[in-house]
Design a protein around this motif. Structure first.
Motif, PDB file in Angstrom:
ATOM      1  N   ALA A  52       0.804  -1.419  -0.071  1.00 41.65           N
ATOM      2  CA  ALA A  52       0.105   0.092   0.033  1.00 41.65           C
ATOM      3  C   ALA A  52       0.702   1.148  -0.075  1.00 41.65           C
ATOM      4  O   ALA A  52       0.547   2.272  -0.807  1.00 41.65           O
ATOM      5  N   ASN A  53       1.849   1.337   0.719  1.00 41.12           N
ATOM      6  CA  ASN A  53       2.822   2.210   0.898  1.00 41.12           C
ATOM      7  C   ASN A  53       3.435   2.780  -0.327  1.00 41.12           C
ATOM      8  O   ASN A  53       3.859   3.721  -0.825  1.00 41.12           O
ATOM      9  N   GLN A  54       3.890   1.450  -1.105  1.00 46.12           N
ATOM     10  CA  GLN A  54       4.742   1.582  -2.578  1.00 46.12           C
ATOM     11  C   GLN A  54       3.392   2.288  -3.537  1.00 46.12           C
ATOM     12  O   GLN A  54       3.888   3.050  -4.324  1.00 46.12           O
ATOM     13  N   SER A  55       2.253   1.723  -3.546  1.00 43.69           N
ATOM     14  CA  SER A  55       1.495   2.437  -4.269  1.00 43.69           C
ATOM     15  C   SER A  55       1.095   3.738  -3.844  1.00 43.69           C
ATOM     16  O   SER A  55       0.816   4.584  -4.970  1.00 43.69           O
ATOM     17  N   ILE A  56       1.083   4.217  -2.865  1.00 41.77           N
ATOM     18  CA  ILE A  56       0.798   5.501  -2.482  1.00 41.77           C
ATOM     19  C   ILE A  56       1.968   6.377  -2.913  1.00 41.77           C
ATOM     20  O   ILE A  56       1.679   7.623  -3.498  1.00 41.77           O
ATOM     21  N   GLU A  57       3.359   5.922  -2.865  1.00 43.45           N
ATOM     22  CA  GLU A  57       4.144   6.612  -3.080  1.00 43.45           C
ATOM     23  C   GLU A  57       4.498   6.899  -4.839  1.00 43.45           C
ATOM     24  O   GLU A  57       4.630   8.010  -5.340  1.00 43.45           O
ATOM     25  N   SER A  58       4.127   5.813  -5.604  1.00 41.86           N
ATOM     26  CA  SER A  58       3.811   5.849  -6.723  1.00 41.86           C
ATOM     27  C   SER A  58       2.742   6.717  -7.289  1.00 41.86           C
ATOM     28  O   SER A  58       3.014   7.766  -8.354  1.00 41.86           O
ATOM     29  N   LEU A  59       1.809   7.035  -6.741  1.00 41.00           N
ATOM     30  CA  LEU A  59       0.653   7.960  -7.051  1.00 41.00           C
ATOM     31  C   LEU A  59       1.094   9.260  -6.554  1.00 41.00           C
ATOM     32  O   LEU A  59       0.809  10.294  -7.733  1.00 41.00           O
ATOM     33  N   ASP A 114       4.184  10.241  -6.867  1.00 33.40           N
ATOM     34  CA  ASP A 114       5.041  10.856  -7.914  1.00 33.40           C
ATOM     35  C   ASP A 114       4.388  11.164  -9.061  1.00 33.40           C
ATOM     36  O   ASP A 114       4.623  12.018 -10.040  1.00 33.40           O
ATOM     37  N   ARG A 115       3.131  10.268  -9.595  1.00 34.35           N
ATOM     38  CA  ARG A 115       2.675  10.529 -10.784  1.00 34.35           C
ATOM     39  C   ARG A 115       1.942  12.006 -10.691  1.00 34.35           C
ATOM     40  O   ARG A 115       1.705  12.640 -11.594  1.00 34.35           O
ATOM     41  N   CYS A 116       1.228  12.087  -9.550  1.00 36.07           N
ATOM     42  CA  CYS A 116       0.738  13.621  -9.249  1.00 36.07           C
ATOM     43  C   CYS A 116       1.502  14.827  -9.418  1.00 36.07           C
ATOM     44  O   CYS A 116       1.274  15.945 -10.027  1.00 36.07           O
ATOM     45  N   LYS A 117       2.833  14.393  -8.574  1.00 40.15           N
ATOM     46  CA  LYS A 117       3.926  15.537  -9.095  1.00 40.15           C
ATOM     47  C   LYS A 117       4.223  16.019 -10.614  1.00 40.15           C
ATOM     48  O   LYS A 117       4.369  16.840 -11.093  1.00 40.15           O
ATOM     49  N   PHE A 118       4.171  14.871 -11.149  1.00 41.91           N
ATOM     50  CA  PHE A 118       4.637  14.645 -12.652  1.00 41.91           C
ATOM     51  C   PHE A 118       3.443  15.334 -13.389  1.00 41.91           C
ATOM     52  O   PHE A 118       3.595  16.402 -14.254  1.00 41.91           O
ATOM     53  N   LEU A 119       2.214  15.413 -12.939  1.00 41.07           N
ATOM     54  CA  LEU A 119       1.038  15.837 -13.759  1.00 41.07           C
ATOM     55  C   LEU A 119       0.679  17.308 -13.423  1.00 41.07           C
ATOM     56  O   LEU A 119       0.339  18.096 -14.341  1.00 41.07           O
TER      57      LEU A 119
END
Length: 129
Positions: free
Chosen positions: A113-120, A122-127
């Motif tokens: 879950a923590n890995q998924s949150i971190e991935s999200l 990172d994606r939000c920063k990119f957007l």
């Protein structure tokens, strides 16, 4: 539980070094010949094992090794007709019991879950850029 082999928990499923298992079982046959013979039992690359290199500082050379799943290691131990084979078999059975406790299952779920949150994140920063 005494650690007989170093278990790699960094992958989706735990793995061990085939070379370390070979040494621990005190197999007299050369490693590569022994490992190739084990493959005759139907193990599949990228499912049961992954090839990797290990640097031997004494021989000053790279050696072929394999990260094998704990299931594969357990099956290999099941066909060893020796006291070491029995000892390692029991070790893997005990490891599996510990791996499947509710606490360990929850710990792995939280890590995912923590890995998924971190991935999200990172994606939000990119957007946002």
């Amino acid at each position: 539980m005494e650690e007989l082999l170093k278990i790699n928990f960094d992958t989706e499923q735990p793995t061990v070094s085939a070379r370390e298992l070979h040494d621990g079982l005190e197999v007299s046959e050369r490693f590569q010949s022994w490992f190739n013979r084990q493959l005759q039992y139907g193990f599949q690359e990228d499912i049961d094992y992954i090839g990797c290199k290990e640097f031997n500082t004494l021989a000053k050379q790279e050696l072929q090794d394999y990260q094998i799943s704990v299931d594969m290691a357990k099956q290999i131990c099941m066909i060893q007709r020796s006291e070491k084979g029995r000892l390692y078999r029991q070790y893997f059975i005990d490891l599996e019991k510990a791996w499947n406790t509710p606490e360990q299952i929850m710990a792995r779920a939280l890590k995912m879950a923590n890995q998924s949150i971190e991935s999200l994140k990172d994606r939000c920063k990119f957007l946002g850029d």
